[in-house]
Design a protein around this motif. Structure first.
Motif: not given
Length: 71
Positions: A10-11, A13, A20, A22, A36, A52, A56-57, A60-61, A64
């Motif tokens: 799950e993402v 914050t 944020a 994972i 992160r 998130a 924010e998701v 993070v993606k 990544t």
């Protein structure tokens, strides 16, 4: 009411750190290990976490993917 249980992947914050991450693992005492992409891991109190936002998701993606490609 805030959520106090999270699952790996799950993402979320971290409101205490204002960033944020994972969820990598949940410890037996309920603390959550967050990572992160390209950054250090840290442990957070689940009461300091919230789900998130879409932005924010996405952030993070993208981080990544950039980390995987060495960008």
């Amino acid at each position: 009411m805030s959520r106090t249980t999270w699952r790996p992947g799950e993402v979320v914050t971290d409101l205490a750190r204002r960033t944020a991450g994972i969820v990598r693992a949940v410890h037996a005492d309920g603390r959550v290990l967050l990572v992160r992409p390209g950054g250090p891991a840290w442990t957070a109190d689940p009461r300091d976490l919230r789900a998130a936002t879409r932005a924010e998701v996405m952030s993070v993606k993208v981080a990544t993917a950039n980390h995987r490609w060495g960008l």
